[in-house]
Design an enzyme around this catalytic site. Structure first.
Site, short mmCIF file in Angstrom:
data_model
loop_
_atom_site.label_atom_id
_atom_site.label_comp_id
_atom_site.label_asym_id
_atom_site.label_seq_id
_atom_site.Cartn_x
_atom_site.Cartn_y
_atom_site.Cartn_z
N ARG A 18 -2.13 7.16 5.94
CA ARG A 18 -2.09 7.56 7.33
C ARG A 18 -0.65 7.67 7.79
O ARG A 18 0.23 6.99 7.26
CB ARG A 18 -2.85 6.56 8.22
CG ARG A 18 -2.33 5.15 8.12
CD ARG A 18 -3.37 4.11 8.47
NE ARG A 18 -4.48 4.10 7.56
CZ ARG A 18 -4.48 3.55 6.35
NH1 ARG A 18 -3.38 2.96 5.89
NH2 ARG A 18 -5.53 3.57 5.60
N HIS A 246 6.33 -3.25 1.33
CA HIS A 246 5.08 -3.77 0.78
C HIS A 246 4.09 -3.84 1.92
O HIS A 246 4.36 -4.46 2.95
CB HIS A 246 5.33 -5.15 0.18
CG HIS A 246 4.18 -5.73 -0.58
ND1 HIS A 246 2.89 -5.75 -0.09
CD2 HIS A 246 4.11 -6.31 -1.81
CE1 HIS A 246 2.09 -6.32 -0.97
NE2 HIS A 246 2.80 -6.66 -2.03
N ASP A 247 2.92 -3.22 1.76
CA ASP A 247 2.00 -3.13 2.90
C ASP A 247 1.56 -4.50 3.40
O ASP A 247 1.37 -4.69 4.61
CB ASP A 247 0.80 -2.24 2.58
CG ASP A 247 0.03 -2.63 1.33
OD1 ASP A 247 0.36 -3.65 0.70
OD2 ASP A 247 -0.91 -1.90 0.96
N GLN A 314 -16.22 -0.47 -0.96
CA GLN A 314 -15.75 0.93 -1.01
C GLN A 314 -16.39 1.67 -2.18
O GLN A 314 -16.82 2.83 -2.04
CB GLN A 314 -14.23 0.96 -1.13
CG GLN A 314 -13.49 0.50 0.11
CD GLN A 314 -12.03 0.20 -0.18
OE1 GLN A 314 -11.59 0.16 -1.34
NE2 GLN A 314 -11.25 -0.05 0.87
#
Length: 496
Positions: A18, A246-247, A314
């Site tokens: 995103r 780093h997310d 998922q």
């Protein structure tokens, strides 16, 4: 502080990406999605082998589309990039890829993983880096490259982590930000520089290791290259900032925690369960529990454990869709609410669940193999996944708190999984701790807040978290202690 700043957060996840606009003004926070896109590894044929790789050029085109949409509303103050950890690009002098970017779920690393642990010893590797042992760590991926008959490391001039490669394409920089560098299992936990022993032992040419920079440093990585500015409509003066790339580091810096008493869960494809500490814990107990010490923003340490999170759901969702039973996440949650709790359980970290595939069939087979009832409906499969994830999350929280001697009083859940109220309640019940959930877009917010910190000279996460608290409506989940008792019995059953 200045007036309103407009930051663009490029947030790349292993299942979706995103581009977000985050505006910060007088302590207020406004978040807007500019562009979202699906993301998944693809198969590539190399040297007669099928490999999982990331479709980078497609990803980058989506990034440019997001920046074009940002430009529709005028100039921006800065751009930052974060992504999942461990994956990297090998680039030549021109900044071009010498091979496709390998995906961490590819099986090529198992040989190097076993070899390096045997040759060096776990105590040596963990004592140097404090990083948990996972076969997909960058160290073992690069060791696989060193053994590749196509010799990609000989042709490479630089190894860049994925967010750093995106920055290279946007502004021409060659650098590696430390929060992501620490996840490689090649960064020394004491010096916070590349560990020469591990680099040499893996067969990596030292020349390809990039210089390191800190998240939120005041000096930008660079400004947009002219062709990128022409392509997007943004100014060549737009700075690209070394955010927490780093997310999880980005998510944690925006998590509204009290670092003295709150554990956090960054809940998405993975559930990262941890505490923010001032220094690494590299004890024998931490190594035995395979708890990692990744660097956080402002010199902190993220002492955390990986739990296979919503990846299971998922993959179930994808399998249901392939079979003509597509459902939204809200529908899957409601489906699970109607199923019998704790009827069937699995270990979500079992390697059988690691690679993409028919997850419902794998969950059912794992239950049968364990002697658990077969979850033979979609509802039962999803409930099994959520119950199992909650139990594993609570167990990881207990391990982190015990080994770090951390006075845990609450769990704060952020990220996409924080929107799943059933999972949040199950984690509260399994842990016996109050859970607070939100914000969902914590990673993008943390990315932008670190850009804001760089431009404003902010050097403490407390200031940034105050902004998040004021701007967020958190949901609170109290543990039901009758359910906690049932969860404890289920955990004991699962441990057998």
């Amino acid at each position: 502080m200045s007036g309103q700043r407009r930051h663009i957060a490029i947030d790349l996840g292993a299942s979706s990406g995103r581009v977000m606009e985050v505006c910060i003004s007088d302590g207020a926070l406004a978040v807007r999605e500019l562009h979202r896109f699906a993301n998944a590894p693809v198969t590539a044929h190399r040297s007669g082998n099928v490999r999982l790789c990331w479709p980078f050029e497609s990803m980058f085109e989506h990034i440019l589309e997001g920046l074009r949409r940002a430009a529709d509303d005028g100039e921006v103050d800065s751009i930052g990039i974060d992504s999942w950890a461990v994956d990297y690009a090998l680039v030549d002098d021109e900044g071009e890829l010498v091979r496709p970017i390998a995906a961490y779920r590819d099986a090529r690393t198992h040989g190097p993983f076993a070899r390096m642990r045997e040759e060096l010893g776990d105590a040596t590797i963990y004592g140097a880096t404090g990083i948990a042992f996972q076969p997909f760590n960058t160290l073992y991926q690069l060791a696989a490259d060193a053994a590749d008959p196509l010799h990609p490391l000989e042709r490479a001039q630089h190894m860049l982590m994925l967010p750093d490669f995106v920055a290279r394409r946007l502004c021409g920089s060659i650098a590696c930000e430390r929060t992501n560098a620490s996840s490689t299992q090649m960064l020394d936990t004491n010096t916070r520089a590349w560990n020469r022993l591990l680099v040499a032992a893996s067969g990596i040419p030292a020349r390809i290791m990039p210089p390191l920079v800190d998240a939120g440093c005041s000096e930008p990585l660079g400004t947009l290259l002219p062709d990128i500015a022409d392509e997007t409509g943004l100014s060549t003066a737009t700075p690209v900032i070394a955010t927490a790339t780093h997310d999880t580091a980005a998510a944690v810096v925006a998590a509204p925690i009290d670092p003295l008493h709150d554990l956090y869960v960054s809940s998405g494809t993975w559930s990262l369960v941890g505490a923010e500490l001032p220094r690494a814990v590299v004890s024998d107990a931490a190594r035995a529990a395979n708890i990692t010490n990744e660097l956080g923003a402002f010199g902190t340490v993220r002492f955390l454990k990986n739990v296979a999170g919503l990846w299971l759901v998922q993959q179930c969702e994808a399998a249901f869709e392939r079979d003509g039973r597509a459902r939204s996440w809200e529908q899957l949650e409601e489906l699970a609410r109607g199923a019998e709790p704790l009827r069937s359980l699995v270990d979500p970290n079992d390697p059988v669940f690691f690679e993409p595939g028919d997850m419902p069939a794998r969950i059912r087979a794992a239950c049968v193999a364990r002697g658990e009832p077969d979850p033979n409906t979609d509802a039962a499969v999803i409930r099994c996944a959520l119950d199992s994830i909650a139990l594993a999350t609570a167990q990881a929280a207990r391990e982190v708190a015990t080994i770090a001697s951390f006075d845990a009083r609450r769990i704060v859940i952020v990220g996409g999984g924080s929107a799943n109220a059933l999972l949040n309640q199950l984690i509260a019940d399994a842990s016996g701790l109050v859970v607070e959930a939100g914000p969902v877009e914590c990673t993008a917010i943390g990315n932008a807040l670190m850009q804001y910190a760089a431009l404003e000279g902010i050097t403490s996460a407390a200031t940034l978290r105050d902004i998040v608290r004021r701007a967020s409506q958190l949901r609170r989940f109290e543990p039901d202690f009758r359910a906690t008792s049932r969860m404890s019995a289920a955990a004991a059953r699962l441990a057998r």
